[in-house]
Scaffold this active site. Sequence first.
Site, PDB file in Angstrom:
ATOM      1  N   SER B 462      74.800  34.684  31.931  1.00  0.00           N
ATOM      2  CA  SER B 462      75.662  34.507  33.012  1.00  0.00           C
ATOM      3  C   SER B 462      77.147  34.658  32.229  1.00  0.00           C
ATOM      4  O   SER B 462      77.018  34.555  31.122  1.00  0.00           O
ATOM      5  CB  SER B 462      75.491  33.268  33.528  1.00  0.00           C
ATOM      6  OG  SER B 462      76.747  32.846  34.432  1.00  0.00           O
ATOM      7  N   TYR B 475      75.019  24.139  33.230  1.00  0.00           N
ATOM      8  CA  TYR B 475      74.363  25.562  33.649  1.00  0.00           C
ATOM      9  C   TYR B 475      75.021  26.511  32.346  1.00  0.00           C
ATOM     10  O   TYR B 475      74.372  27.419  31.838  1.00  0.00           O
ATOM     11  CB  TYR B 475      74.794  25.854  34.924  1.00  0.00           C
ATOM     12  CG  TYR B 475      74.661  27.283  35.296  1.00  0.00           C
ATOM     13  CD1 TYR B 475      73.269  27.657  35.883  1.00  0.00           C
ATOM     14  CD2 TYR B 475      75.593  28.311  35.226  1.00  0.00           C
ATOM     15  CE1 TYR B 475      73.119  28.904  36.281  1.00  0.00           C
ATOM     16  CE2 TYR B 475      75.423  29.844  35.687  1.00  0.00           C
ATOM     17  CZ  TYR B 475      74.062  29.869  36.144  1.00  0.00           C
ATOM     18  OH  TYR B 475      73.926  31.354  36.744  1.00  0.00           O
TER      19      TYR B 475
END
Lengths: 287, 592
Positions: B462, B475
């Site tokens: 990401s 995350y």
Amino acid sequence: MASAMTKASAVTGGPAADLRGFREVQRLSYECAEAVAAQLKPGVTEREAAKMQRDWLYERGVRDWFHRPFAWFGDRTAFVDFKIPLQFFPTNRRLEAGMPFILDMAPVYKGYTSDIGYSGCLGLDPLHDKLLADLRAHRELILSQVRERRSLREIYEDVDRLMVRQGYANRHRAYPFGVIAHKIDRVRERRWSPTLFGFGTQSLKGLASDAVHGHRDGWSPLWSPYKFSDHPPRPGLWAVEPHLGFRGTGAKFEEILVVTDSKDPEQSAFWLDDDLPHVRRWNERDV
Amino acid sequence: MAGLKGARERWVRTGGIELCVAELGDESRPTVLLVHGYPDSKEVWSEVAHRLAERFHVVLYDVRGHGRSTAPTPLRGGFTLEKLTDDFLAVADAVSPGRPVHLVGHDWGSVQSWEFVTVPRTEGRIASFTSMSGPSLDHFGHWIKQRMARPTPRRIGQLLGQGAKSWYVYLLHTPLLPELAWRGPLGRRWPKILQRVEKVPAGDYPTASLPGDAAHGAWLYRDNVRARLSRPRADAYAHAPVQLITPTGDVFLSERLYDDLGAWVPDLTRRSLPAKHWVPRTRPDQLAAWIGEFVGANEDRSTKAPKTTAKSGVRPEYAERFGGQLVLVTGAASGIGRATAFAFAEAGARIVAVDRNGEGAARTAEMSRLIGAPAAWGETVDVSDEQAMEKLAAKVASDYGTVDVLVNNAGIGLSGSFFATTSEEWKKVLDVNLWGVIHGCRIFGGQMAERGQGGHIVNTASAAAFQPSRALPAYSTSKAAVLMLSECLRAELAGQGIGVSAICPGIVNTAITATARFAGVGEEEQKRRQQKASRLYGLRNYPPEKVADAILRAVVRNEAVVPVTPEARGAHFMSRFAPRALRAIARLEPPA
């Protein structure tokens, strides 16, 4: 006002004659779509297909339009790379074997408006079949949710989620204001009925007046994903047009949904006509 | 016979020499004739031949002067393409009288097969031709002439590039020197050189006849190259369908050689393979699959489906590379995973769609088949469950084959400050986002490495892997770990021809927002924030299809770290050149 007139009739479940008028023009439109689709062959351009629709309807007495006929071929059925609204207009793209196509027209006949979309494919394409078959769930979802009187914006989002679950892209998002539906009405017949960017001025006037009234009362004649559609379904006639896109193949249907203020759920909302090509097709598959 | 166990052997006499011919498989099946290159003997095909023998009548022969075939005397003038064509016809008539054969050639075997497939006297004897690493000398001659006639900078570059790759051809034209080298030190060291430079697995190849093969084979060059390149035939059109397999890492042949091939071959199928020159040794599975498919399609021309025109948006380089490969995508029921499965399906890959949402995975598989995947399966597995992943791997390996491209994409979102995040929530995020990737790489990547025939692993990291944020500690941590894992694994697997890419998408319109958890808030507030995030991501509206395209491109180019959206690229750039600015952004309080 024309719009006031229909509102009165539709709201009260109204003179059956009115609904009959709308049903008649919607059937006429679908007949036109089927007639033109049957004549499509490789090499026909979008412009020619649009003209075929125009001529067919003109011969049968149509003089005014909500919008003039559109035709989309190939990956234009999924609005691939559409950036500006001018790209909706028919081009010189030629139809080839195996290409999907969509015919979209909105004639005004005897003062009644229809707005329909017809999806087809030149030849067999299992993918196109799949898209058409999957539209059925959307027709059922929209009707049941309107009957539950959920907000139009929420219904829009539910349709969106169903499309995502099916693996498709929402292509009605590409329409002006991203609408999945818009109101239509009776239109006063005049000798001269000009169009503006493909849209009939009479119908635009009706839509504009609805928009002004609606703005005051907190509703909108456009069924969009935006805040101004965050209200329960408004009685009247809605041309509903869910449009699926999948990697260069698009399919839609468009037909009129009647919304009334009846307390009986069955009567509070119903599709104007269940005898349409796409519905017949689904039913045939069932048998 | 080394490497060709169970082969039936026979001798074919032609033009004063004897050719050693080996046959495998059922003779009633279509005949596939494998022609070896230089410096080789028919044993170079052993791995491919055994795989093909299950479906076809496989025939191999030692080219004259190679292996156990006898050499012409004198050698000079004994290796012309005309004589090699005589040999081919003699073998074809002996093993498959009255029925055309499917020709497969590698290196010089392909060079001479091009002659077979473009001269009139073989018409009707060849049903199809699969070429790898060996151009037609006539096409090559025209290729050079065209570039000399109109030397634009690009064309000069192409000429110089191939000119440099052909160094060994010049050496082979010197008298006696090559023979001395091959019969002396080079012949002794050749097996080690192949292992080290070309990554050819050790074993019973090359055979003991190598020094003699290489010494005789020098005449292949001396008898043909100068003659054909200076006066290429003008009518070298193929009279059979051709499948061209181009190894992209070939140090002897430029990919550009085949740019104009469409003009010579009416029915051309292109394939590309990330490998070096000796593909029959290093990629036997893929070759056997492509040859089998091509032979099958051309065996019965009447039932051959008409070539479907590629849909708009499908790049030919993807179809060339991924056709028939097995691609496994996790998190394939929605978003980037689903779009990636579809993109591979469009390129003609076989798809295994894995997700804990079985219905969605099945749907992805179903749609994949509709848009071009020859086969696709949906599998219901939670990637964080190691045992389930092991079971899946066993099933995939036994039922579908070894995975060629693995996309570890499944992931979940978790937002909220560090102190609001419970250890349960930490565990959950790390289980899916990190452990899911670890299980995937360890189990499926392990199978890939064990097979030893290359492959590619894509891990979805990401932009949060390099953009710190006070709102996404768990995350971001999981994704940063995935990024570093990918980099380490890339280093480890580089020597085995397995690429590893980390994809860093950024803000993409997918369902991750609808299922993301927000730490430290009530259920009501959860719903509200999910909706809000979904709407924001919807407004940004970056389609997952573009991320899928970036994934395919990353595999083709073997890219290491791929930021996709503009914001991800910006963050990636800043993480290297303005990390303090990124830290300032990280301190911003996100609107609730």
